[in-house]
Design an enzyme around this catalytic site. Structure first.
Site, short mmCIF file in Angstrom:
data_model
loop_
_atom_site.label_atom_id
_atom_site.label_comp_id
_atom_site.label_asym_id
_atom_site.label_seq_id
_atom_site.Cartn_x
_atom_site.Cartn_y
_atom_site.Cartn_z
N ASN A 57 -15.47 -25.07 34.36
CA ASN A 57 -16.83 -23.51 34.68
C ASN A 57 -16.26 -22.94 35.08
OD1 ASN A 57 -18.87 -22.20 34.33
ND2 ASN A 57 -20.21 -24.16 35.20
N GLY A 58 -16.51 -22.08 35.59
CA GLY A 58 -16.24 -20.95 37.16
C GLY A 58 -15.01 -19.58 36.65
N GLU A 100 -40.27 -6.08 32.38
CA GLU A 100 -39.99 -8.06 32.24
C GLU A 100 -40.37 -7.49 30.74
OE1 GLU A 100 -38.61 -10.41 32.88
OE2 GLU A 100 -39.22 -11.72 31.27
N CYS A 144 -20.15 -22.07 31.17
CA CYS A 144 -19.94 -22.64 30.07
C CYS A 144 -21.04 -24.19 29.86
CB CYS A 144 -18.49 -22.52 30.14
SG CYS A 144 -17.79 -21.11 30.00
N LYS A 182 -27.18 -18.59 29.38
CA LYS A 182 -28.93 -18.89 30.08
C LYS A 182 -28.69 -19.13 31.93
CE LYS A 182 -33.21 -20.17 29.62
NZ LYS A 182 -34.36 -19.53 30.46
N TRP A 206 -18.35 -19.26 27.51
CA TRP A 206 -18.93 -18.19 27.17
C TRP A 206 -17.71 -17.10 28.06
CZ3 TRP A 206 -20.24 -14.24 31.44
CH2 TRP A 206 -20.71 -13.57 30.63
N ARG A 265 -25.92 -22.76 27.02
CA ARG A 265 -25.34 -22.17 28.50
C ARG A 265 -24.02 -20.77 27.67
NH1 ARG A 265 -26.47 -24.90 32.41
NH2 ARG A 265 -24.24 -23.74 33.41
N LYS A 283 -37.15 -8.24 28.05
CA LYS A 283 -37.27 -9.17 27.03
C LYS A 283 -37.35 -8.70 25.21
CE LYS A 283 -38.01 -11.94 28.14
NZ LYS A 283 -37.30 -12.90 29.65
N HIS A 302 -39.91 11.95 35.39
CA HIS A 302 -38.99 12.87 36.48
C HIS A 302 -37.57 12.16 35.59
CE1 HIS A 302 -41.77 13.81 39.72
NE2 HIS A 302 -42.45 11.71 39.43
N GLU A 313 -33.33 -7.41 25.63
CA GLU A 313 -32.34 -9.17 25.00
C GLU A 313 -32.21 -9.57 23.76
OE1 GLU A 313 -32.30 -12.06 28.75
OE2 GLU A 313 -34.91 -12.17 28.29
#
Ligand code: M6R
Length: 611
Positions: free
Chosen positions: A103-104, A484, A2, A606, A77, A27, A488, A507, A491
């Site tokens: 936040n937490g 990667e 948050c 983020k 969030w 965030r 990208k 496989h 997300e």
């Protein structure tokens, strides 16, 4: 995850609070709220959705504009409870004497809530945070800082908090354990935030709180003590970037801006760090002598997400160039696996934000076990950078887009320089060192060449944008790039995308291929290319369209692909950076074509500051 902002000073608090929230929106962003101390009472306004929804609610609540000069604000969030107005912060106690943003995660909130309910307190939300404000209210005997300390001593978990008290209008109280809090020291004003981006518009003089610090903030003063009431002082740091660094500057999205900034960002990562005389890299932040570096006999890299993929690149570099056995650990597993840390093992935490909870926990575990711990971070003064005490900053500038781009390529660049440095203390020749230096110097221009090819990559992305899923395959140095590239795409476009080693496809995952599931095959002219071409043929035999990356001038790849993304010729060390830039652009245009929220993808934040 948050965002927190607090303000006390000479301006209308509303302005820096809303502006700060806007800058923190990346965030976490399912709801937002603020509380002002106005005419002797605490007034709270909250809204579900983005900060713009909060602005509308604020305009409706205070048609004549609020004049208060002290307040706190939050963008959420969701962890405990869905994104609703009731669950949005700030939370208040039953008497509205206190308001708090957090936040937490308060891990023992259920036990505390039960105790408080037994004592007659009523709760209005599903959140863990509300417990904190109710606990402070129950501990209050006329001194906010003492009540806050008493409450926090009962809490298990992580917090960055800012608290407002109706009866103490001249200050704010803030505290942290595990979640960042930074204080911006302006002229006749003090701004509190969970991230410097919320306060750089007002000041570049900041203080980062340490765990279990409590601060009493006024417009002109910051008084620091520990939760046990021991006075402490913390260094004032200088932030060297301004607000324009965190603006879109004409780009449609931060992600595109940050992709295009990579030539400059990489040049900044390299600047002043290459030594032509010795053919090596100078990484003074590591603070290790030639002797210390020569003794390192194992490297363990701990990271999450995109930084983990950069760490995998680091493993290849360190083993290839420096002959040092290297392992890459998901930071979330590190401390739970009882890792073996021996003498002269270097534990390297890689993190853009420097605040990722799992990476921070890995740092603490590695330190506890006596390891030599260093970090590669972007955010100067972040918790991981401070707790490791040694490391290398990326100097990539603020990365706002949730999908990490420039941080990745700068992390890879720094890891290559680290391998060069460690390699030169071992068997790597000066000539080879100079060749790498030459390539590093050319890297920004080569990356620019890739970004200039954006229109062709856009066409490729548009052609396949209705795919149902996608695989990314690569070998050797291009294997982490495949991971990667897939991360990208998934997300920001919300389609299922998986990165696989090209040899692993048969496989199992090959069962998923058909004409609706294209495969992005990384077939650049680096070791493994001919085998990847073979894998492309296997995919096409299952009717999967193939989008290949290939080195400029390659005569073979195109005949086995439906689409080719051309990449400038480069060595195996540098080709992955160029290739990932192309895949970032591919993901960007793919998501844009599908109309996705690119800078703020659903469910993501983020900085992941909870486990
Ligand atoms: O700040 P960090 O580098 O520690 O963050 C790690 C991950 O959360 C981050 O890389 C995440 O995977 C990004 N959203 C990827 O684009």
């Amino acid at each position: 995850m948050c965002g927190i902002v607090g303000y006390i000073g000479k301006r209308r608090a509303m302005d820096p609070l809303i502006e700060g929230l806007r800058r923190l929106e990346y965030r976490g962003y399912d709801s937002a709220g603020l509380a002002l101390l106005q005419d002797g009472s605490i007034e709270v306004v909250k809204a579900v959705g983005k900060v713009s929804s909060l602005q509308e609610a604020v305009a409706a609540h205070w048609p004549d504009e609020a004049t208060s000069k002290v307040g706190i604000a939050h963008t959420r969030w969701a962890t405990h409870g869905p994104p609703t107005v009731a669950n949005a912060h700030p939370h208040v106690d039953g008497d509205r004497r206190f308001a708090l943003v957090h936040n937490g995660i308060i891990e023992n909130y259920l036990a505390l809530k039960t105790q408080l309910q037994r004592r007659g307190r009523t709760f209005y939300s599903d959140t863990d945070t509300e417990v904190l404000v109710q606990l402070i209210a129950s501990c209050y005997e006329g001194d906010l800082v003492q009540a806050t300390a008493a409450a926090l001593k009962q809490v298990e978990g992580t917090f960055g908090i800012a608290v407002l008290c109706r009866d103490e209008p001249d200050h704010l109280v803030v505290a942290r354990r595990g979640s960042p809090i930074v204080l911006g020291l302006g002229r006749d004003e003090t701004i509190v935030a969970s991230d410097v981006s919320a306060l750089v518009a007002y000041t570049n003089q900041v203080i980062y709180l340490d765990d279990d610090d409590i601060a009493v903030i006024t417009a002109n003063n910051v008084e620091l003590r520990t939760i046990d009431n021991v006075p402490v002082s913390r260094e004032v740091a200088h932030i060297d970037w301004d607000t324009t660094a965190a603006e879109k500057s004409g780009y449609e999205h931060f992600m595109l801006k940050e992709i295009c900034e990579q030539p400059t960002a990489i040049a900044n990562s390299i600047r002043g760090r290459l030594d032509d005389t010795l053919g090596t890299a100078i990484l003074s932040g590591l603070d290790l002598s030639q002797h210390d570096l020569a003794l390192i006999n194992r490297v363990v890299i701990a990271a999450c997400g995109t930084s983990l993929h950069a760490g995998m690149m680091g493993e290849y570099f360190l083993e290839d160039l420096a002959d040092i056995p290297t392992e890459v650990e998901q930071a979330a597993e590190f401390r739970y696996r009882n890792p073996i840390i021996g003498p002269n093992n270097l534990i390297l935490a890689v993190s853009q934000s420097g605040e990722t909870a799992d990476t921070l926990a890995a740092v603490r575990e590695a330190k506890y076990k006596g390891g030599l711990v260093a970090s590669i971070c972007n955010v100067v003064g972040s918790t991981i950078a401070r707790e490791t005490g040694r490391g290398v900053y990326l100097h990539a500038g603020p990365e706002i887009g949730v999908a990490s781009t420039k941080a990745f390529t700068c992390q890879v660049t720094v890891l290559l320089m680290l391998a060069l440095r460690l390699g030169r203390t071992r068997r790597l020749s000066r000539e080879m060192g100079l060749e790498l230096i030459e390539e590093l110097r050319r890297l920004p221009d080569m990356v620019r060449t890739v970004t200039e090819r954006a229109p062709a990559i856009e066409q490729a992305a548009k052609r396949f944008h209705d795919a149902q899923g996608m695989f990314f395959i690569g070998r050797g140095y291009l294997y982490p790039v495949a991971l990667e590239g897939a991360l990208k795409l998934k997300e920001i476009s919300y389609i299922h995308a998986e990165g696989y080693h090209a040899a692993e496809l048969k496989h199992g995952p090959i069962a998923l291929l058909d004409e609706h599931v294209p495969v992005v095959a990384l077939a650049n002219d680096v070791p493994g290319r001919s085998k990847v071409i073979g894998n492309m043929q296997e995919c096409r035999a299952r009717h999967a369209p193939v989008i290949a990356t290939a080195t400029d001038g390659d005569p073979d790849v195109a005949q086995h692909a439906d689409e080719v993304i051309w990449i400038p010729r480069a060595s195996r060390f540098v080709a992955p950076v160029l290739t990932v830039v192309a895949l970032q652009l591919f993901a960007y245009y793919f998501a844009r074509e599908r109309g996705c929220a690119i800078d703020q993808p659903r469910n993501l934040a983020k900085s992941v500051t909870v486990e």
